[in-house]
Write a protein that holds these residues in place. Structure first.
Motif, short mmCIF file in Angstrom:
data_model
loop_
_atom_site.label_atom_id
_atom_site.label_comp_id
_atom_site.label_asym_id
_atom_site.label_seq_id
_atom_site.Cartn_x
_atom_site.Cartn_y
_atom_site.Cartn_z
N LEU A 124 1.53 -5.40 3.83
CA LEU A 124 1.13 -4.08 3.00
C LEU A 124 1.32 -3.01 4.10
N GLU A 125 1.14 -3.06 5.33
CA GLU A 125 1.31 -2.10 6.39
C GLU A 125 2.91 -1.90 6.86
N ASN A 126 3.59 -2.91 6.62
CA ASN A 126 5.09 -2.59 6.94
C ASN A 126 5.61 -1.61 6.25
N PRO A 127 6.06 -0.61 7.15
CA PRO A 127 6.90 0.68 6.55
C PRO A 127 7.75 0.48 5.57
N THR A 128 8.52 -0.71 5.24
CA THR A 128 9.53 -1.05 4.35
C THR A 128 8.77 -1.42 3.19
N THR A 129 7.48 -1.86 3.05
CA THR A 129 6.52 -2.05 1.71
C THR A 129 6.41 -0.80 1.06
#
Length: 104
Positions: free
Chosen positions: A85-90
């Motif tokens: 969820l914290e991944n910038p691509t999500t």
């Protein structure tokens, strides 16, 4: 001769530990069903781990189907889900479009 037996025994132990490690490291992980507990469609809320909880397939449904994620399968525990969820691509759009079920 005794030295060869000891070396052979050590080599056998190394091979055995290697097999145990390699088979346990590559076990297939079973996807976990997570439920989005908020009714907000804001991206920040959808990507907030505090709004998610693991559930099983026998848990009560989310009600009327709509366009907001209700349940989402993810291959990992809560910590892994938080990283996702914290991944910038999500994006919330990805999660909504890959939802197992939706709600209004």
């Amino acid at each position: 001769m005794k030295k060869n037996k000891i070396l052979f025994g050590l080599a056998a132990l190394v091979v055995a530990f290697g097999l145990v490690f390699s088979t346990s490291a590559f076990k297939a992980r079973v996807p976990v069903l997570y439920q989005y507990t908020s009714n907000s469609s804001d991206e920040a809320d959808i990507l907030d781990i505090e709004n998610w909880q693991p559930v099983d397939e026998n848990s009560p449904s989310c009600g009327t189907a709509g366009s907001l994620v209700c349940r989402f399968y993810f291959d990992g525990d809560m910590s892994d889900l938080q990283d996702y969820l914290e991944n910038p691509t999500t994006t919330a759009a990805q999660i909504n479009s890959n939802a197992e079920s939706t709600k209004l």
